[in-house]
Design an enzyme around this catalytic site. Structure first.
Site, PDB file in Angstrom:
ATOM      1  N   LYS A 106      45.235  37.456  45.165  1.00  0.00           N
ATOM      2  CA  LYS A 106      46.529  37.475  44.485  1.00  0.00           C
ATOM      3  C   LYS A 106      47.378  38.645  45.128  1.00  0.00           C
ATOM      4  O   LYS A 106      48.569  38.779  45.225  1.00  0.00           O
ATOM      5  CB  LYS A 106      46.240  37.951  43.024  1.00  0.00           C
ATOM      6  CG  LYS A 106      45.229  39.082  43.213  1.00  0.00           C
ATOM      7  CD  LYS A 106      44.603  39.114  41.724  1.00  0.00           C
ATOM      8  CE  LYS A 106      43.257  40.021  41.788  1.00  0.00           C
ATOM      9  NZ  LYS A 106      41.997  39.245  41.680  1.00  0.00           N
ATOM     10  N   GLY A 135      42.057  33.482  37.041  1.00  0.00           N
ATOM     11  CA  GLY A 135      40.558  33.219  37.617  1.00  0.00           C
ATOM     12  C   GLY A 135      40.368  31.610  37.189  1.00  0.00           C
ATOM     13  O   GLY A 135      40.966  30.968  38.011  1.00  0.00           O
ATOM     14  N   ILE A 137      41.054  29.939  34.645  1.00  0.00           N
ATOM     15  CA  ILE A 137      42.172  29.144  33.602  1.00  0.00           C
ATOM     16  C   ILE A 137      43.045  28.436  34.567  1.00  0.00           C
ATOM     17  O   ILE A 137      43.761  28.761  35.383  1.00  0.00           O
ATOM     18  CB  ILE A 137      42.752  30.342  33.020  1.00  0.00           C
ATOM     19  CG1 ILE A 137      41.936  31.208  32.216  1.00  0.00           C
ATOM     20  CG2 ILE A 137      43.866  29.656  31.932  1.00  0.00           C
ATOM     21  CD1 ILE A 137      42.817  32.476  31.571  1.00  0.00           C
ATOM     22  N   GLY A 188      29.728  45.944  34.491  1.00  0.00           N
ATOM     23  CA  GLY A 188      30.021  45.426  35.787  1.00  0.00           C
ATOM     24  C   GLY A 188      31.513  44.761  35.753  1.00  0.00           C
ATOM     25  O   GLY A 188      32.055  44.058  36.558  1.00  0.00           O
ATOM     26  N   GLU A 191      35.445  48.174  38.245  1.00  0.00           N
ATOM     27  CA  GLU A 191      35.187  48.374  39.768  1.00  0.00           C
ATOM     28  C   GLU A 191      34.738  49.862  39.754  1.00  0.00           C
ATOM     29  O   GLU A 191      35.114  50.731  38.636  1.00  0.00           O
ATOM     30  CB  GLU A 191      36.463  48.356  40.679  1.00  0.00           C
ATOM     31  CG  GLU A 191      36.777  47.149  40.583  1.00  0.00           C
ATOM     32  CD  GLU A 191      36.119  45.939  41.813  1.00  0.00           C
ATOM     33  OE1 GLU A 191      35.111  46.503  42.528  1.00  0.00           O
ATOM     34  OE2 GLU A 191      36.194  44.990  41.545  1.00  0.00           O
ATOM     35  N   ASP A 202      46.762  45.225  39.414  1.00  0.00           N
ATOM     36  CA  ASP A 202      46.083  43.854  39.544  1.00  0.00           C
ATOM     37  C   ASP A 202      47.147  43.026  38.504  1.00  0.00           C
ATOM     38  O   ASP A 202      47.555  41.793  39.053  1.00  0.00           O
ATOM     39  CB  ASP A 202      44.712  43.935  39.010  1.00  0.00           C
ATOM     40  CG  ASP A 202      44.192  42.601  38.966  1.00  0.00           C
ATOM     41  OD1 ASP A 202      43.639  41.838  39.914  1.00  0.00           O
ATOM     42  OD2 ASP A 202      44.019  42.099  37.921  1.00  0.00           O
ATOM     43  N   LYS A 206      49.520  39.465  39.436  1.00  0.00           N
ATOM     44  CA  LYS A 206      49.600  38.253  39.072  1.00  0.00           C
ATOM     45  C   LYS A 206      50.917  37.890  38.215  1.00  0.00           C
ATOM     46  O   LYS A 206      51.447  36.688  38.170  1.00  0.00           O
ATOM     47  CB  LYS A 206      48.442  38.103  37.850  1.00  0.00           C
ATOM     48  CG  LYS A 206      47.013  38.265  38.583  1.00  0.00           C
ATOM     49  CD  LYS A 206      45.711  38.754  37.618  1.00  0.00           C
ATOM     50  CE  LYS A 206      44.545  38.880  38.299  1.00  0.00           C
ATOM     51  NZ  LYS A 206      43.656  39.534  37.359  1.00  0.00           N
TER      52      LYS A 206
HETATM   53  P1  NDP Z   1      34.117  40.074  47.563  1.00  0.00           P
HETATM   54  O1  NDP Z   1      34.459  41.479  47.924  1.00  0.00           O
HETATM   55  O2  NDP Z   1      32.817  39.827  46.654  1.00  0.00           O
HETATM   56  O3  NDP Z   1      33.659  39.229  49.088  1.00  0.00           O
HETATM   57  C1  NDP Z   1      34.522  39.380  50.099  1.00  0.00           C
HETATM   58  C2  NDP Z   1      33.667  38.596  51.237  1.00  0.00           C
HETATM   59  O4  NDP Z   1      34.794  38.463  52.306  1.00  0.00           O
HETATM   60  C3  NDP Z   1      32.695  38.859  51.618  1.00  0.00           C
HETATM   61  O5  NDP Z   1      31.728  37.965  51.809  1.00  0.00           O
HETATM   62  C4  NDP Z   1      32.771  39.608  53.025  1.00  0.00           C
HETATM   63  O6  NDP Z   1      31.841  39.655  54.111  1.00  0.00           O
HETATM   64  C5  NDP Z   1      34.008  38.821  53.373  1.00  0.00           C
HETATM   65  N1  NDP Z   1      34.791  39.289  54.255  1.00  0.00           N
HETATM   66  C6  NDP Z   1      35.664  40.600  54.105  1.00  0.00           C
HETATM   67  N2  NDP Z   1      36.503  40.874  54.923  1.00  0.00           N
HETATM   68  C7  NDP Z   1      36.066  40.095  56.145  1.00  0.00           C
HETATM   69  C8  NDP Z   1      36.521  39.914  57.470  1.00  0.00           C
HETATM   70  N3  NDP Z   1      37.459  40.690  58.093  1.00  0.00           N
HETATM   71  N4  NDP Z   1      36.084  39.049  58.240  1.00  0.00           N
HETATM   72  C9  NDP Z   1      35.112  38.061  57.609  1.00  0.00           C
HETATM   73  N5  NDP Z   1      34.631  38.192  56.255  1.00  0.00           N
HETATM   74  C10 NDP Z   1      35.156  39.092  55.730  1.00  0.00           C
HETATM   75  O7  NDP Z   1      35.202  39.300  47.052  1.00  0.00           O
HETATM   76  P2  NDP Z   1      35.288  38.335  45.754  1.00  0.00           P
HETATM   77  O8  NDP Z   1      34.655  37.273  46.147  1.00  0.00           O
HETATM   78  O9  NDP Z   1      35.163  39.171  44.592  1.00  0.00           O
HETATM   79  O10 NDP Z   1      37.126  38.071  45.987  1.00  0.00           O
HETATM   80  C11 NDP Z   1      37.347  37.058  47.092  1.00  0.00           C
HETATM   81  C12 NDP Z   1      38.876  36.689  46.688  1.00  0.00           C
HETATM   82  O11 NDP Z   1      39.001  36.217  45.330  1.00  0.00           O
HETATM   83  C13 NDP Z   1      39.678  38.018  46.436  1.00  0.00           C
HETATM   84  O12 NDP Z   1      41.121  37.703  46.956  1.00  0.00           O
HETATM   85  C14 NDP Z   1      40.029  38.334  45.027  1.00  0.00           C
HETATM   86  O13 NDP Z   1      41.136  38.952  44.657  1.00  0.00           O
HETATM   87  C15 NDP Z   1      40.022  36.631  44.544  1.00  0.00           C
HETATM   88  N6  NDP Z   1      39.547  36.710  42.897  1.00  0.00           N
HETATM   89  C16 NDP Z   1      38.237  37.357  42.705  1.00  0.00           C
HETATM   90  C17 NDP Z   1      37.785  37.179  41.404  1.00  0.00           C
HETATM   91  C18 NDP Z   1      36.539  37.772  41.081  1.00  0.00           C
HETATM   92  O14 NDP Z   1      36.248  37.581  39.780  1.00  0.00           O
HETATM   93  N7  NDP Z   1      35.612  38.307  41.888  1.00  0.00           N
HETATM   94  C19 NDP Z   1      38.699  36.658  40.237  1.00  0.00           C
HETATM   95  C20 NDP Z   1      39.794  36.147  40.874  1.00  0.00           C
HETATM   96  C21 NDP Z   1      40.382  36.019  42.292  1.00  0.00           C
HETATM   97  P3  NDP Z   1      30.683  40.552  53.735  1.00  0.00           P
HETATM   98  O15 NDP Z   1      29.792  39.782  52.636  1.00  0.00           O
HETATM   99  O16 NDP Z   1      29.831  40.185  55.318  1.00  0.00           O
HETATM  100  O17 NDP Z   1      30.690  41.899  53.569  1.00  0.00           O
HETATM  101  N1  HSE Z   2      39.624  43.116  38.093  1.00  0.00           N
HETATM  102  C1  HSE Z   2      40.273  42.054  37.752  1.00  0.00           C
HETATM  103  C2  HSE Z   2      39.901  41.792  36.251  1.00  0.00           C
HETATM  104  C3  HSE Z   2      39.463  40.766  38.313  1.00  0.00           C
HETATM  105  O1  HSE Z   2      39.404  42.686  35.480  1.00  0.00           O
HETATM  106  O2  HSE Z   2      40.637  40.897  35.637  1.00  0.00           O
HETATM  107  C4  HSE Z   2      40.440  39.464  38.419  1.00  0.00           C
HETATM  108  O3  HSE Z   2      41.439  39.725  39.025  1.00  0.00           O
END
Ligand code: NDP
Ligand code: HSE
Length: 445
Positions: A106, A135, A137, A188, A191, A202, A206
C-alpha cells in the site's frame, strides 16, 4: 487435462505474508493449477538473508538474494517485501520483463501508483493489489469490477486493525489510550513503533488507494487529510457511549460538490469520528476491518473481515495470483486503471459534516443562550444540546464558579464555519475550556 505450460512464479519477500503465500502455493499447487488450467511453479523466493528464520519452511534451493535475475525468469512476480525501494524498481523490472505483478504494498501504490499503472498499461501487463487495502477483505475487486457499472458516492472504512483494537478496548473496557496500546503491542497487533498506525498514515495510504478506485481519479496520499487518534481520551469515548455513539478511526472517501465554489470533486480524509452505535461499522470490534460503500444504484454495502495477518492476507494475494495466471492462459492485454473521471481532488475545507463539541462552561443564567448565539452567528445550526452540572462537590471553594458540561451536536456545517465557531466559543468568557471537538459521521442514533 492441463495442457498449458507451467507458469513461473517469483516471490519477492518471505516475511509474515510471503512465507504463507509460499506455503499455500507449495501445498495447494495441484488445486490452484486445476482452477487456472496451468501449473503454478514457484521458481524462487527473493529475501535479504537466506539464513533468516522463517514462519514456514521454504525449500533452501528456492531462496535467493538475487531478485533481478529471479524476476527476469518469471511470468508472474509477487512483491511482498514492502517499502518503496527496491520494491518500486523490482516491480518496474517485472513489468518491463513481460511479467504480471501481484503486490500488497500500500505504501508504494499510494505514492507511486500512477507510475506503476502507466508502466503496466504501456506493455499490456496487469498489476493486482487486492491485499493492499483491507488485507483479506475483497474490496479492490468489488470497487474495480463489481461496481464498475454503478456510481460510488462514498466509501467509509475502518482500515487499520491496530487502531480499531485500541479504540474498541477503550470503548468496551474503559481503557486509556496508553493501556490499550500496550495491550495491542503485547498481542502483536501494534508495531514496536506504532506511529504509522496511530497517526493515521497507514489508513491514509489505504484511503488514497480506495478513493482512486472508487472515483476513477488518481488520488495521491499527500492529498488525503490525516489526523491520528492519539488524542482520543477515555472520557471522550465514555461520553460518546452515553450519547449513543462510538469513536472509530475512519477513512472516508467521497465525491461531493464544494458548497462555496460549486466545484465537484473527491475528498479523502482519515480522522477519529463518532458514529452511531446502530451503524454497521460500530459493530466492527477488535482488530477487524470493514469498508462501508454507498453506491447510487446498489445502495449500502459492507465488506468485513481481517485487515491484516500473514495467512489472511495471503488469501487475497493468492486470489490475485489465480486471476493473473488465468489471464496468461486466456491471453489478452491487461486492463489499465480507470482514471477517466479525473475529478479535482479537494481539501477538507470542502467537507460538510456534523460535529460534537464538549464545552466546560460557567453555570450561570444566560450562558446557554450566549453559546447558542455564537453558533447561530457563524451559520452553524445546533441539532441537540445536553447539559450536565458537574460541580456539585460540597468541598468546592466558595469563590470557584459552578461549572456545567455542555455537549452540543450540530447539524451539517462546513469545516470553515465550524472552525470559526470554535474560535468564537473558546474566546467567550463563560467558556472554561473546550474539552473536545469530534466529527459525527453517519445517521443520528
Ligand atoms: P515482512 O517485513 O514480514 O517481510 C518482508 C520480506 O521482504 C522479508 O522476507 C524480507 O527478507 C524481504 N525483503 C525486504 N527487503 C528486501 C530486499 N531489498 N530484497 C529482498 N528481499 C527483501 O513484511 P510483511 O509480510 O508483513 O508485508 C509484506 C507486504 O504486505 C508489505 O507491503 C505490507 O504492507 C503488505 N501487507 C502486510 C500485511 C500484514 O498483515 N503483514 C497486511 C496487508 C498488506 P528477510 O526475511 O530476509 O529479511
Ligand atoms: N498495521 C496495519 C493494521 C496492518 O494495523 O491494520 C495492515 O495494513
Amino acid at each position: 487435462m492441463i495442457e498449458y505450460r507451467n507458469l513461473r512464479i517469483a516471490l519477492l519477500g518471505a516475511g509474515s505474508v510471503g512465507s504463507q503465500v509460499a506455503r499455500l502455493l507449495l501445498e495447494h499447487g495441484d488445486e490452484l493449477a486445476a482452477r487456472v488450467g496451468a501449473g503454478l511453479e514457484l521458481v524462487g523466493v527473493a529475501v535479504r538473508d537466506v539464513d533468516a528464520p522463517r514462519d514456514t519452511s521454504i525449500p533452501r534451493e528456492l531462496l535467493t538474494t538475487d531478485a533481478p535475475t529471479l524476476i527476469r525468469s518469471a511470468d508472474i512476480v509477487i512483491e511482498l517485501m514492502g517499502g518503496i525501494e527496491p520494491a518500486r524498481e523490482f516491480i518496474l523490472l517485472a513489468i518491463n520483463s513481460g511479467a504480471d505483478v501481484v503486490t500488497g504494498n500500500k505504501a508504494l501504490l499510494a505514492t507511486h501508483g500512477p507510475e506503476l499503472f502507466d508502466a503496466a498499461e504501456q506493455v499490456g501487463a496487469q498489476l493486482y493489489y487486492e491485499a493492499a487495502a483491507g488485507g483479506a477483505i475483497p474490496i479492490i475487486r468489488p470497487l474495480r469490477d463489481s461496481l464498475a457499472g454503478d456510481r460510488v458516492k462514498r466509501v467509509m472504512g475502518i482500515v487499520n486493525g491496530t487502531t480499531n483494537f485500541i479504540l474498541d478496548r477503550m470503548d468496551v473496557e474503559g481503557s486509556t489510550f496508553d493501556d490499550a496500546l500496550a495491550t495491542a503491542t503485547a498481542l502483536g497487533y501494534a508495531e514496536a513503533d506504532p506511529t504509522a498506525d496511530v497517526e493515521g498514515y497507514d489508513a491514509a495510504q489505504k484511503a488514497a488507494i480506495l478513493a482512486s478506485l472508487a472515483f476513477h481519479t488518481a488520488v495521491p496520499v499527500e492529498a488525503v487529510h490525516r489526523e491520528g487518534m492519539t488524542t482520543v481520551t477515555a472520557s471522550q469515548v465514555e461520553s460518546a457511549e452515553k450519547a449513543g455513539y462510538v469513536v472509530k478511526l475512519l477513512a472516508i472517501c467521497e465525491r461531493l460538490v464544494d458548497p462555496e465554489t460549486g466545484v465537484e470533486g473527491v475528498v479523502a480524509r482519515v480522522h477519529p469520528a463518532l458514529i452511531s452505535r446502530r451503524h454497521p461499522l460500530a459493530a466492527v470490534h477488535d482488530a477487524k476491518n470493514a469498508v462501508f460503500v454507498q453506491a447510487e444504484a446498489a445502495g449500502d454495502l459492507m465488506f468485513y473481515g481481517a485487515g491484516a495477518g500473514g495467512l489472511e492476507t495471503a488469501s487475497a494475494v493468492l486470489g490475485d495470483l489465480v486471476s493473473a495466471a488465468r489471464r496468461h492462459v486466456a491471453g489478452g492485454p491487461g486492463v489499465g486503471e480507470s482514471t477517466h473521471a479525473n475529478l479535482p481532488v479537494l481539501g477538507i475545507g470542502s467537507v460538510t459534516t456534523r460535529y460534537q463539541l464538549t464545552l466546560i462552561v460557567t453555570d450561570k443564567p444566560g450562558v446557554l443562550a450566549q453559546i447558542a448565539s455564537l453558533f447561530s452567528e457563524h451559520g452553524v445550526s445546533v441539532e441537540a444540546v445536553q447539559q450536565t452540572v458537574a460541580s456539585a462537590d460540597p468541598a468546592r471553594p466558595a469563590d470557584e464558579p459552578l461549572t456545567a458540561t455542555l455537549v452540543i451536536v450540530t447539524h451539517e456545517a462546513s469545516e470553515a464555519a465550524l472552525s470559526a465557531t470554535v474560535a468564537a466559543v473558546s474566546a467567550d468568557d463563560s467558556v472554561v475550556r473546550i474539552e473536545s471537538v469530534l466529527r459525527v459521521e453517519g445517521d443520528t442514533p
